[in-house]
Design an enzyme around this catalytic site. Sequence first.
Site, PDB file in Angstrom:
ATOM      1  N   ASP A 111       0.838  -1.206   0.000  1.00 24.15           N
ATOM      2  CA  ASP A 111       0.000   0.000   0.000  1.00 24.15           C
ATOM      3  C   ASP A 111       0.873   1.256   0.000  1.00 24.15           C
ATOM      4  O   ASP A 111       0.376   2.374  -0.135  1.00 24.15           O
ATOM      5  CB  ASP A 111      -1.029  -0.009   1.145  1.00 24.15           C
ATOM      6  CG  ASP A 111      -0.391  -0.137   2.519  1.00 24.15           C
ATOM      7  OD1 ASP A 111       0.854  -0.185   2.617  1.00 24.15           O
ATOM      8  OD2 ASP A 111      -1.155  -0.188   3.507  1.00 24.15           O
ATOM      9  N   ASP A 154      -1.108  -6.305  -0.903  1.00 25.97           N
ATOM     10  CA  ASP A 154      -1.388  -5.692   0.397  1.00 25.97           C
ATOM     11  C   ASP A 154      -2.877  -5.367   0.489  1.00 25.97           C
ATOM     12  O   ASP A 154      -3.466  -4.870  -0.472  1.00 25.97           O
ATOM     13  CB  ASP A 154      -0.597  -4.370   0.487  1.00 25.97           C
ATOM     14  CG  ASP A 154       0.047  -4.179   1.842  1.00 25.97           C
ATOM     15  OD1 ASP A 154      -0.213  -4.983   2.756  1.00 25.97           O
ATOM     16  OD2 ASP A 154       0.829  -3.208   1.979  1.00 25.97           O
ATOM     17  N   LYS A 181      -1.350  -9.624   2.202  1.00 26.33           N
ATOM     18  CA  LYS A 181      -0.706  -9.191   3.447  1.00 26.33           C
ATOM     19  C   LYS A 181      -1.654  -8.241   4.166  1.00 26.33           C
ATOM     20  O   LYS A 181      -2.363  -7.460   3.513  1.00 26.33           O
ATOM     21  CB  LYS A 181       0.613  -8.457   3.165  1.00 26.33           C
ATOM     22  CG  LYS A 181       1.248  -7.879   4.439  1.00 26.33           C
ATOM     23  CD  LYS A 181       2.636  -7.316   4.185  1.00 26.33           C
ATOM     24  CE  LYS A 181       2.647  -5.868   3.752  1.00 26.33           C
ATOM     25  NZ  LYS A 181       2.019  -4.891   4.683  1.00 26.33           N
ATOM     26  N   GLU A 186      -2.033  -5.826   7.991  1.00 24.21           N
ATOM     27  CA  GLU A 186      -1.404  -5.330   9.223  1.00 24.21           C
ATOM     28  C   GLU A 186      -2.250  -5.705  10.432  1.00 24.21           C
ATOM     29  O   GLU A 186      -3.477  -5.587  10.395  1.00 24.21           O
ATOM     30  CB  GLU A 186      -1.258  -3.805   9.159  1.00 24.21           C
ATOM     31  CG  GLU A 186      -0.263  -3.340   8.121  1.00 24.21           C
ATOM     32  CD  GLU A 186      -0.110  -1.823   8.078  1.00 24.21           C
ATOM     33  OE1 GLU A 186      -0.556  -1.138   9.027  1.00 24.21           O
ATOM     34  OE2 GLU A 186       0.456  -1.328   7.091  1.00 24.21           O
ATOM     35  N   GLU A 214       8.159  -4.841  10.990  1.00 28.10           N
ATOM     36  CA  GLU A 214       8.631  -3.530  10.534  1.00 28.10           C
ATOM     37  C   GLU A 214       9.032  -2.648  11.719  1.00 28.10           C
ATOM     38  O   GLU A 214       8.327  -2.567  12.731  1.00 28.10           O
ATOM     39  CB  GLU A 214       7.537  -2.816   9.713  1.00 28.10           C
ATOM     40  CG  GLU A 214       7.980  -1.407   9.290  1.00 28.10           C
ATOM     41  CD  GLU A 214       7.179  -0.775   8.172  1.00 28.10           C
ATOM     42  OE1 GLU A 214       6.294  -1.440   7.602  1.00 28.10           O
ATOM     43  OE2 GLU A 214       7.465   0.398   7.857  1.00 28.10           O
TER      44      GLU A 214
HETATM   45  O1  KIV Z   1       3.397  -1.187   1.737  1.00 28.14           O
HETATM   46  C1  KIV Z   1       4.557  -1.589   1.816  1.00 28.14           C
HETATM   47  O2  KIV Z   1       5.376  -1.264   0.964  1.00 28.14           O
HETATM   48  C2  KIV Z   1       4.903  -2.448   2.956  1.00 28.14           C
HETATM   49  C3  KIV Z   1       6.316  -2.772   3.321  1.00 28.14           C
HETATM   50  C4  KIV Z   1       6.403  -3.960   4.195  1.00 28.14           C
HETATM   51  C5  KIV Z   1       7.367  -2.771   2.325  1.00 28.14           C
HETATM   52  O3  KIV Z   1       4.025  -2.867   3.637  1.00 28.14           O
END
Ligand code: KIV
Length: 275
Positions: A49, A88, A118, A120, A187
């Site tokens: 993202d 993401d 992915k 968060e 991160e």
């Molecule tokens: O959005 C992104 O680029 C990320 C990082 C882990 C590189 O989430």
Amino acid sequence: MSVHTTIRRITVPQLRSFKGHRKIAALTAYSSVMASLMDEYLDFILIGDSTAMVAYGQPNTLAFTVEQVAAHTAAVVRATQRVCVIADMPFASYHESPEQAFRNAAYLLAQGGADAVKLEGGSVMAPTIEFLVQRGIPVLAHVGLMPQHVNTMGGYKAQGLDEETARIVMQDAKAVEAAGAFGVVLEGVAHTVGTDVTQAVSIPTIGIGASASCDGQILVTEDMLGMNGTRVPRFVKRYTDLDAQIKRSVERYADEVRTGVFPDMSHCFGVKRDA
Ligand code: KIV
């Protein structure tokens, strides 16, 4: 009629099996051109993202939609053959309920062609991760500094620098592992936390500002290629300075157009080329 296609891409189970055997190398990409240059060398490409900032000039990662991620993911998939492609999940596309998360993650797999998503979040997102994984959607989790939490954090703050936040990062990593995530991005955490979490979980840790002891590393491509201005985050290593090269080339082009140096006859049609 049945159609069999050979799977040439690095699969999610393969990525997971690299833990303890070899390091995982990953970068972000959002365009076909960039992805095609990376395909040969990386284990996975993330359509992060961060595209909202890098490609669209947004001040943070929040203003990004599932449709945008899907379109950029499809561009990366079309340009690659062997790398695993991970999309993401944008802010607010998975927070309401596991069902909302499933709908949007399924869209990224079905329409974007991603191999995994992915998202968060640690303990709070564990039930959602479990819901997705049990329904066939591989999930790479992301804990520690979570850029989608920029407003609650009051900026981008490294995590795990004190005992309390180090404990939370560890707890989050264990929660996403138990929920079935195949890997976890760590991160912006203290290097000791990167080491401790990597030893404590059975899934690969992918570090970005989390130390060399992680099972793999990821960076935003524009950061490592020197395409992102002069502010270089501490965890970034610049492998080249494309900003300067691009500026020099564009300056020279503009100059040659204005002075009539470009194009010359070799760039024109209807002219015999030398053998
Ligand atoms: O959005 C992104 O680029 C990320 C990082 C882990 C590189 O989430």
